[in-house]
Structures are given as structure tokens and as C-alpha cells.
Design an enzyme around this catalytic site. Structure first.
Site, PDB file in Angstrom:
ATOM      1  N   GLU A 103       0.811  -1.216   0.000  1.00 18.02           N
ATOM      2  CA  GLU A 103       0.000   0.000   0.000  1.00 18.02           C
ATOM      3  C   GLU A 103       0.846   1.268   0.000  1.00 18.02           C
ATOM      4  OE1 GLU A 103      -2.755   2.323   3.316  1.00 18.02           O
ATOM      5  OE2 GLU A 103      -1.812   0.413   3.770  1.00 18.02           O
ATOM      6  N   THR A 125       2.364  -7.911  -0.560  1.00 16.62           N
ATOM      7  CA  THR A 125       2.134  -7.781   0.875  1.00 16.62           C
ATOM      8  C   THR A 125       1.649  -9.111   1.420  1.00 16.62           C
ATOM      9  OG1 THR A 125       0.701  -6.819   2.580  1.00 16.62           O
ATOM     10  CG2 THR A 125      -0.141  -6.769   0.339  1.00 16.62           C
ATOM     11  N   ILE A 126       2.186  -9.502   2.554  1.00 18.66           N
ATOM     12  CA  ILE A 126       1.699 -10.736   3.171  1.00 18.66           C
ATOM     13  C   ILE A 126       0.280 -10.546   3.694  1.00 18.66           C
ATOM     14  CG2 ILE A 126       4.023 -11.500   3.811  1.00 18.66           C
ATOM     15  CD1 ILE A 126       3.311 -10.778   6.730  1.00 18.66           C
ATOM     16  N   ASP A 127      -0.160  -9.286   3.866  1.00 21.38           N
ATOM     17  CA  ASP A 127      -1.489  -9.018   4.424  1.00 21.38           C
ATOM     18  C   ASP A 127      -2.615  -9.229   3.421  1.00 21.38           C
ATOM     19  OD1 ASP A 127      -0.492  -8.338   6.927  1.00 21.38           O
ATOM     20  OD2 ASP A 127      -0.191  -6.244   6.363  1.00 21.38           O
ATOM     21  N   MET A 169       0.187 -11.287  11.934  1.00 21.27           N
ATOM     22  CA  MET A 169       0.194  -9.944  11.362  1.00 21.27           C
ATOM     23  C   MET A 169      -1.154  -9.627  10.720  1.00 21.27           C
ATOM     24  SD  MET A 169       4.027  -9.357   9.865  1.00 21.27           S
ATOM     25  CE  MET A 169       5.335  -8.894  11.018  1.00 21.27           C
ATOM     26  N   ARG A 265      -1.653 -18.507  27.498  1.00 27.80           N
ATOM     27  CA  ARG A 265      -0.304 -18.154  27.036  1.00 27.80           C
ATOM     28  C   ARG A 265      -0.384 -17.608  25.609  1.00 27.80           C
ATOM     29  NH1 ARG A 265       0.453 -18.557  31.596  1.00 27.80           N
ATOM     30  NH2 ARG A 265       2.034 -19.738  32.768  1.00 27.80           N
ATOM     31  N   HIS A 271       7.702 -11.413  12.704  1.00 30.71           N
ATOM     32  CA  HIS A 271       8.398 -11.425  11.427  1.00 30.71           C
ATOM     33  C   HIS A 271       8.714 -12.828  10.913  1.00 30.71           C
ATOM     34  CE1 HIS A 271       8.892  -7.241  12.666  1.00 30.71           C
ATOM     35  NE2 HIS A 271       9.013  -6.981  11.383  1.00 30.71           N
ATOM     36  N   GLN A 273       6.568 -14.767  10.004  1.00 30.62           N
ATOM     37  CA  GLN A 273       5.638 -14.911   8.872  1.00 30.62           C
ATOM     38  C   GLN A 273       6.212 -14.367   7.572  1.00 30.62           C
ATOM     39  OE1 GLN A 273       1.489 -13.623  10.614  1.00 30.62           O
ATOM     40  NE2 GLN A 273       3.160 -12.989  11.927  1.00 30.62           N
TER      41      GLN A 273
END
Length: 341
Positions: A103, A125-127, A169, A265, A271, A273
Site C-alpha cells: 500500500e 504484501t503478506i497481508d 500480522m 499463554r 516477522h 511470517q
């Protein structure tokens, strides 16, 4: 033509595959010449370059990260930044740019195109939150890494009868959390698009424990509760004005322990990912993006971004890819909710 290539923003599995495809076809088919700009927009801003030829891209297809380096430099926020880039492109004899990024990187590319720079964008982008493309490369790799981690969390959660939270993420879009959570059988998935009710989350946790299984909660880093339910810490801003996130998983664990009395937990993948070798899907998608990007440059079609629509790679205006984020629609989240609890 002499063409510059840069990779900006967060690193991502598949970046090297794009670079390789651009250079291999650009040199081998079109006889173009290439120069790599180091560290995102810092490269053209400071005139920092490296050779980019066939030899430079040998063996990089399976490598994660980027041989060009990356950064979150925003030249638009630097006084005279655009003019510096234009001057450095002229001095290095670069006729056009291929900008590989998400982006923010492609947002800068859009503004540079509007100010006369010949640029083609490649969505990374990994997103998976860039508009106008069905998928971005890097996303599939990130999801598979998260799924493997969650699969492992299931066994240790059940051994110790704990609620385990996996923070992944996803600042504004919960695609990684949604896909990884569904694929790995999470009992609750929390995404930025839908504020969560902490009481309902705790009810899912207690319901899962009643079945003698331990709950797994997948939460995107940008997920947040219904207003007034929990106090969250505000982080500092980066060069593009984004808050640095992280910590929702730990906050959630404390609330679950306090409200249910069950041990909780947190594992933050962070990172991890982004790192490592890309999946076959991402290698193929990134390669196809690179091939189509150099075609667009050769055709003189600038101000466009290559995009995956169905199984075809098409060209769309850069503005289409960056004008708004692609977020998880309500219907997709409702599919996941069937398996909560």
C-alpha cells in the site's frame, strides 16, 4: 531502455522471484538494461544503485527477502524528495521504474507517476490487503507458516490444558488470521474488521474446555475489543503514519485468565511470517507478476499495477490498487464463526 527496480516496505517471500522474472525476460526477450535501487525509495532518493543483470538473479527464485534490500522510506514526506528522485533517475539514465511493494510503496509510485515519473507497480504484501488483485504474493507463504505454528500449538495446549493465543500480522485487514485460523482449526478468530466482545471470547474459551480440549485463539495484531471493554496501549508512528502494533495477544491472555481462571499463554509469530522460502504458489504468482510488469514497461503503459483476477494477470490503474484497502467482508467472517467455541 534502462529500467530501475526497487522493493519497498516490509520484506516478503517472493520478492526475488519478481526481480528474477523482470530481468530474465527484460534482458532475454527485450534486450533492456536494468539497475537495482537499494532499500526501497531510499535508493532513488539517494542514488544508491547496484548492478542487476542475468548473473545477479541466478539462484534467487527460492530465496526469501530481497536482494535489493528494503525500507519504509517515504520520499513524499521529505522536502524536495520527488525532485531528488527525478534528478537521480535522470543522472543514472533510468527511463522507467518497476516498484514492487504494498500500500505505502505503491502509494508513492502513484504520486510519482502523477508528477511525470514512468512507473509500473507490482503488488506485494503478506497481508493480502491491496485492492484490485485477488491475491498478493507472500500471503500464501505467511498463511502456511502460521498454520504450521498453530498445528503445533494444539498439542501443547491440550497437554497443559491451557488457552493458547497466536498473534499474527494484520494491521487493518484480517486475511492472515482468517485463513490460518480456519485452516488450523482455531476455536476463535479475531480480526481488525470486527471489534470483539471479550465476554463472548471468554464464553468460547470455557465452552471449549468443557469438551476436554484446549482452546486456540488466532488474533490479528490490529484486532481490538468493543469500545470500553479493555485498555490498549498506543504505539509510536512509522514514516507513513502507521501505529507500530503488537501486544494484543498478551493483553487478551491476561483478560482471559482474569475472567475465566484458566491459564492462557501467547505466541507472537511476528516477522517469522515474512521470512524463509516462498511457497510454490507464491513463486509462480510472483514470477507471473514480474513477466507482466516488464511487458507493461516495454509496451509503454505506465501508471499501472499488475494484478491477479481469477487466473489471469491483468493491468489496472495504480490508483485502483491503492485507493482503499481490501478488507475481510462480513460474509467471510461469518463462515469462520460456525466453528467458534
Amino acid at each position: 531502455m534502462r529500467i530501475g527496480v526497487l522493493t519497498g516496505g516490509g520484506d516478503c517471500p517472493g520478492l526475488n522471484a519478481v526481480i528474477r522474472a523482470v530481468v530474465r525476460k527484460g534482458v532475454g526477450v527485450y534486450d533492456h538494461e536494468f539497475v537495482g535501487f537499494r532499500d526501497g525509495w531510499r535508493g532513488p532518493l539517494e542514488g544508491d544503485t547496484m548492478p542487476l543483470d542475468i548473473q545477479a538473479v541466478r539462484g534467487i527464485l527460492p530465496r526469501g527477502g530481497t536482494i535489493l534490500g528494503s525500507s519504509r522510506t517515504n520520499p513524499i514526506k521529505i522536502e524536495g524528495g520527488v525532485e531528488k528522485i527525478k534528478d537521480n533517475l535522470a543522472q543514472t539514465g533510468v527511463d522507467a521504474l518497476i516498484a514492487i511493494g504494498g500500500e505505502d510503496t505503491l502509494g508513492v509510485a502513484t504520486q510519482l507517476f502523477e508528477r511525470g515519473v514512468k512507473v509500473v507497480g507490482v503488488p506485494k504484501t503478506i497481508d493480502n490487503d491491496l485492492n484490485a488483485t485477488d491475491y498478493t504474493f507472500g500471503f500464501d507463504t505467511a498463511v502456511n507458516i502460521a498454520v504450521e505454528a498453530i498445528d503445533r500449538l494444539h498439542t501443547t495446549a491440550e497437554s497443559h490444558h491451557r488457552a493458547l493465543i497466536c498473534e499474527v500480522m494484520g494491521r487493518h485487514a484480517g486475511w492472515i488470521a482468517l485463513h490460518a485460523g480456519m485452516a488450523a482449526g482455531a476455536n476463535v478468530i479475531l480480526i481488525p474488521e470486527k471489534p470483539f466482545d471479550i465476554d463472548r471470547v471468554c464464553a468460547y474459551v470455557e465452552s471449549r474446555f468443557k469438551t476436554r480440549y484446549a482452546p486456540i485463539i488466532v488474533v490479528a495484531e490490529g484486532a481490538h475489543p468493543v469500545e470500553g471493554q479493555m485498555a490498549l496501549q498506543a504505539g509510536e508512528l512509522d514514516a507513513f503514519g502507521h501505529v507500530r502494533l503488537g501486544g494484543i495477544g498478551e493483553t487478551l491472555a491476561k483478560e482471559i485468565e482474569k475472567r475465566t481462571g484458566k491459564e492462557a499463554r501467547t505466541t507472537v509469530l511476528g516477522h517469522i511470517q515474512r521470512g524463509g522460502t516462498p511457497t510454490a504458489f507464491d513463486r509462480v504468482l510472483a514470477t507471473r507478476f514480474g513477466l507482466q510488469a516488464i511487458d507493461a514497461v516495454h509496451d509503454g503503459e505506465f501508471g499501472v499495477m499488475v494484478a491477479l483476477q481469477g487466473t489471469d494477470i491483468v493491468r489496472v490503474p495504480l490508483q485502483e490498487g491503492t485507493k482503499e484497502l481490501k478488507t475481510v467482508p462480513p460474509g467471510r467472517y461469518e463462515e469462520a464463526e460456525v466453528f467458534f467455541g
